[in-house]
Design a protein around this motif. Structure first.
Motif, PDB file in Angstrom:
ATOM      1  N   ASP A  69       1.009  -1.315   0.043  1.00 26.41           N
ATOM      2  CA  ASP A  69       0.152   0.083   0.278  1.00 26.41           C
ATOM      3  C   ASP A  69       0.710   1.486   0.278  1.00 26.41           C
ATOM      4  OD1 ASP A  69      -1.975   1.917  -0.081  1.00 26.41           O
ATOM      5  OD2 ASP A  69      -3.061   1.111   2.357  1.00 26.41           O
ATOM      6  N   LEU A  70       1.698   1.673  -1.045  1.00 26.82           N
ATOM      7  CA  LEU A  70       2.497   2.233  -1.491  1.00 26.82           C
ATOM      8  C   LEU A  70       1.957   3.912  -1.644  1.00 26.82           C
ATOM      9  CD1 LEU A  70       5.335   3.506  -1.901  1.00 26.82           C
ATOM     10  CD2 LEU A  70       4.602   4.055  -4.239  1.00 26.82           C
ATOM     11  N   SER A  71       0.690   4.402  -1.349  1.00 24.91           N
ATOM     12  CA  SER A  71      -0.297   5.359  -1.754  1.00 24.91           C
ATOM     13  C   SER A  71      -0.465   5.313   0.383  1.00 24.91           C
ATOM     14  CB  SER A  71      -1.159   5.122  -2.290  1.00 24.91           C
ATOM     15  OG  SER A  71      -2.648   4.607  -1.439  1.00 24.91           O
ATOM     16  N   GLY A  72      -1.453   4.274   0.773  1.00 25.04           N
ATOM     17  CA  GLY A  72      -0.952   4.606   2.822  1.00 25.04           C
ATOM     18  C   GLY A  72      -0.268   5.019   3.112  1.00 25.04           C
ATOM     19  N   ALA A  73       1.765   4.200   2.534  1.00 28.01           N
ATOM     20  CA  ALA A  73       2.213   4.949   2.887  1.00 28.01           C
ATOM     21  C   ALA A  73       2.902   5.997   3.639  1.00 28.01           C
ATOM     22  CB  ALA A  73       3.372   3.844   3.171  1.00 28.01           C
ATOM     23  N   ILE A  74       2.381   6.636   2.049  1.00 24.69           N
ATOM     24  CA  ILE A  74       3.041   8.219   1.757  1.00 24.69           C
ATOM     25  C   ILE A  74       1.552   8.723   2.172  1.00 24.69           C
ATOM     26  CG2 ILE A  74       2.847   9.759   0.126  1.00 24.69           C
ATOM     27  CD1 ILE A  74       3.916   7.495  -2.155  1.00 24.69           C
ATOM     28  N   LYS A  75       1.059   8.778   2.504  1.00 29.01           N
ATOM     29  CA  LYS A  75      -0.506   9.516   2.866  1.00 29.01           C
ATOM     30  C   LYS A  75      -0.326   9.389   4.597  1.00 29.01           C
ATOM     31  CE  LYS A  75      -4.259   8.899  -0.518  1.00 29.01           C
ATOM     32  NZ  LYS A  75      -5.426   8.228  -0.448  1.00 29.01           N
ATOM     33  N   HIS A  76       0.161   8.564   5.272  1.00 30.86           N
ATOM     34  CA  HIS A  76       0.776   8.426   6.421  1.00 30.86           C
ATOM     35  C   HIS A  76       1.906   9.049   7.102  1.00 30.86           C
ATOM     36  CE1 HIS A  76       1.033   6.450  10.436  1.00 30.86           C
ATOM     37  NE2 HIS A  76       1.845   6.313  10.241  1.00 30.86           N
ATOM     38  N   SER A  77       2.968   9.030   6.243  1.00 32.20           N
ATOM     39  CA  SER A  77       4.471   9.595   6.184  1.00 32.20           C
ATOM     40  C   SER A  77       3.632  11.265   5.781  1.00 32.20           C
ATOM     41  CB  SER A  77       5.088   9.165   5.625  1.00 32.20           C
ATOM     42  OG  SER A  77       6.047   8.881   5.226  1.00 32.20           O
ATOM     43  N   ILE A  78       2.962  11.176   5.995  1.00 32.59           N
ATOM     44  CA  ILE A  78       2.164  12.876   6.073  1.00 32.59           C
ATOM     45  C   ILE A  78       1.990  13.438   6.845  1.00 32.59           C
ATOM     46  CG2 ILE A  78       0.875  14.162   4.515  1.00 32.59           C
ATOM     47  CD1 ILE A  78       1.377  13.249   1.049  1.00 32.59           C
ATOM     48  N   LEU A  79       0.541  12.472   6.925  1.00 24.93           N
ATOM     49  CA  LEU A  79      -0.016  12.735   8.155  1.00 24.93           C
ATOM     50  C   LEU A  79       1.072  13.066   9.018  1.00 24.93           C
ATOM     51  CD1 LEU A  79      -2.621  13.064   9.657  1.00 24.93           C
ATOM     52  CD2 LEU A  79      -2.607  10.861   9.676  1.00 24.93           C
ATOM     53  N   GLU A  80       2.062  11.912   9.788  1.00 20.66           N
ATOM     54  CA  GLU A  80       3.163  12.443  10.762  1.00 20.66           C
ATOM     55  C   GLU A  80       3.382  13.385  10.603  1.00 20.66           C
ATOM     56  OE1 GLU A  80       5.522   8.874  10.604  1.00 20.66           O
ATOM     57  OE2 GLU A  80       4.308   7.599  11.819  1.00 20.66           O
ATOM     58  N   ALA A  81       3.615  14.394   9.275  1.00 22.70           N
ATOM     59  CA  ALA A  81       4.639  15.372   9.218  1.00 22.70           C
ATOM     60  C   ALA A  81       4.092  17.036   9.579  1.00 22.70           C
ATOM     61  CB  ALA A  81       5.742  15.955   8.028  1.00 22.70           C
ATOM     62  N   GLU A  82       2.590  16.382   9.130  1.00 17.98           N
ATOM     63  CA  GLU A  82       1.816  17.983   9.593  1.00 17.98           C
ATOM     64  C   GLU A  82       1.789  17.151  11.430  1.00 17.98           C
ATOM     65  OE1 GLU A  82      -1.928  16.291   7.523  1.00 17.98           O
ATOM     66  OE2 GLU A  82      -1.205  17.719   5.737  1.00 17.98           O
ATOM     67  N   GLN A  83       1.163  16.394  12.231  1.00 14.78           N
ATOM     68  CA  GLN A  83       0.752  16.497  12.938  1.00 14.78           C
ATOM     69  C   GLN A  83       2.707  16.708  13.982  1.00 14.78           C
ATOM     70  OE1 GLN A  83       0.503  12.463  13.887  1.00 14.78           O
ATOM     71  NE2 GLN A  83      -2.100  12.573  13.519  1.00 14.78           N
ATOM     72  N   ALA A  84       4.177  16.770  13.234  1.00 17.89           N
ATOM     73  CA  ALA A  84       5.290  16.637  13.667  1.00 17.89           C
ATOM     74  C   ALA A  84       5.008  18.256  14.585  1.00 17.89           C
ATOM     75  CB  ALA A  84       6.022  16.251  13.071  1.00 17.89           C
ATOM     76  N   GLN A  85       4.102  19.119  12.569  1.00 17.66           N
ATOM     77  CA  GLN A  85       4.444  20.840  11.908  1.00 17.66           C
ATOM     78  C   GLN A  85       3.737  21.435  13.457  1.00 17.66           C
ATOM     79  OE1 GLN A  85       3.570  21.842   8.203  1.00 17.66           O
ATOM     80  NE2 GLN A  85       5.052  23.325   8.256  1.00 17.66           N
ATOM     81  N   ASP A  86       2.572  20.475  14.002  1.00 20.48           N
ATOM     82  CA  ASP A  86       1.212  21.242  14.434  1.00 20.48           C
ATOM     83  C   ASP A  86       2.081  21.531  16.325  1.00 20.48           C
ATOM     84  OD1 ASP A  86      -0.124  21.503  12.489  1.00 20.48           O
ATOM     85  OD2 ASP A  86      -1.800  19.357  12.996  1.00 20.48           O
ATOM     86  N   ILE A  87       2.959  20.402  16.444  1.00 21.50           N
ATOM     87  CA  ILE A  87       2.994  20.217  17.548  1.00 21.50           C
ATOM     88  C   ILE A  87       4.756  20.961  17.903  1.00 21.50           C
ATOM     89  CG2 ILE A  87       4.934  18.635  19.911  1.00 21.50           C
ATOM     90  CD1 ILE A  87       3.101  16.418  18.671  1.00 21.50           C
ATOM     91  N   ALA A  88       4.998  21.176  16.504  1.00 24.85           N
ATOM     92  CA  ALA A  88       6.934  22.243  17.069  1.00 24.85           C
ATOM     93  C   ALA A  88       5.717  23.533  17.042  1.00 24.85           C
ATOM     94  CB  ALA A  88       6.879  22.164  14.878  1.00 24.85           C
ATOM     95  N   SER A  89       4.659  23.914  16.302  1.00 23.06           N
ATOM     96  CA  SER A  89       3.854  25.073  16.141  1.00 23.06           C
ATOM     97  C   SER A  89       3.447  25.243  17.817  1.00 23.06           C
ATOM     98  CB  SER A  89       3.111  25.087  15.320  1.00 23.06           C
ATOM     99  OG  SER A  89       3.476  25.531  14.149  1.00 23.06           O
ATOM    100  N   GLU A  90       2.746  24.269  18.563  1.00 22.64           N
ATOM    101  CA  GLU A  90       2.666  24.982  19.713  1.00 22.64           C
ATOM    102  C   GLU A  90       3.157  24.723  20.788  1.00 22.64           C
ATOM    103  OE1 GLU A  90       0.155  21.163  20.897  1.00 22.64           O
ATOM    104  OE2 GLU A  90      -1.316  21.709  19.473  1.00 22.64           O
ATOM    105  N   ALA A  91       5.022  23.966  20.792  1.00 23.44           N
ATOM    106  CA  ALA A  91       6.123  24.218  21.763  1.00 23.44           C
ATOM    107  C   ALA A  91       6.480  25.709  21.279  1.00 23.44           C
ATOM    108  CB  ALA A  91       7.030  23.197  20.871  1.00 23.44           C
ATOM    109  N   LEU A  92       6.930  26.540  19.860  1.00 23.58           N
ATOM    110  CA  LEU A  92       6.653  27.516  19.588  1.00 23.58           C
ATOM    111  C   LEU A  92       6.566  28.794  20.045  1.00 23.58           C
ATOM    112  CD1 LEU A  92       8.200  27.139  15.894  1.00 23.58           C
ATOM    113  CD2 LEU A  92       9.591  28.108  17.887  1.00 23.58           C
ATOM    114  N   GLU A  93       5.032  28.850  20.505  1.00 24.14           N
ATOM    115  CA  GLU A  93       3.756  29.858  21.058  1.00 24.14           C
ATOM    116  C   GLU A  93       4.242  29.360  22.441  1.00 24.14           C
ATOM    117  OE1 GLU A  93       0.129  28.568  19.778  1.00 24.14           O
ATOM    118  OE2 GLU A  93       0.109  29.049  17.492  1.00 24.14           O
TER     119      GLU A  93
END
Length: 116
Positions: A69-93
């Motif tokens: 499931d290559l497309s599922g793996a890519i979607k999962h990676s994108i989701l993890e990256a977005e979550q990491a970005q949200d966490i980083a933004s919250e930490a900066l705030e």
């Protein structure tokens, strides 16, 4: 009766057996070669440690790739990256808010007490 981490010997065995049976045959064979044995307190506890390590090694991304499931793996990676970005933004705030609070406290202290 011995109880470790809130579980009896039989509970540990049952948990190990249930987790072990969910693994692929190749992974089961690998764990057995590393010392997986579900008999005897020391073996049961060591086996649980081996199982935990085994489950940590296989991420959802890896699982999706193995299933093709290559497309599922890519979607999962994108989701993890977005979550990491949200966490980083919250930490900066939070850091910015804490910095402002400390700066305000320092200014109050400086205003209250004279410099020597």
């Amino acid at each position: 009766m011995n109880i470790v981490d809130g579980l009896s010997y039989r509970d540990w065995q049952k948990r190990n057996t249930e987790s072990f049976s969910k693994l692929e045959r190749a992974k089961q064979k690998e764990l057995r070669s590393k010392g997986y044995r579900n008999i005897g307190w020391n073996h049961v506890q060591k086996s649980w440690s081996l199982l935990q390590t085994s489950f940590q090694e296989l991420s959802l991304f890896d699982h999706k790739l193995r299933k093709g499931d290559l497309s599922g793996a890519i979607k999962h990676s994108i989701l993890e990256a977005e979550q990491a970005q949200d966490i980083a933004s919250e930490a900066l705030e939070t850091l910015d808010k804490n910095y402002k609070n400390v700066k305000q406290l320092a200014n109050k202290a400086l205003a209250k007490y004279q410099l020597l």
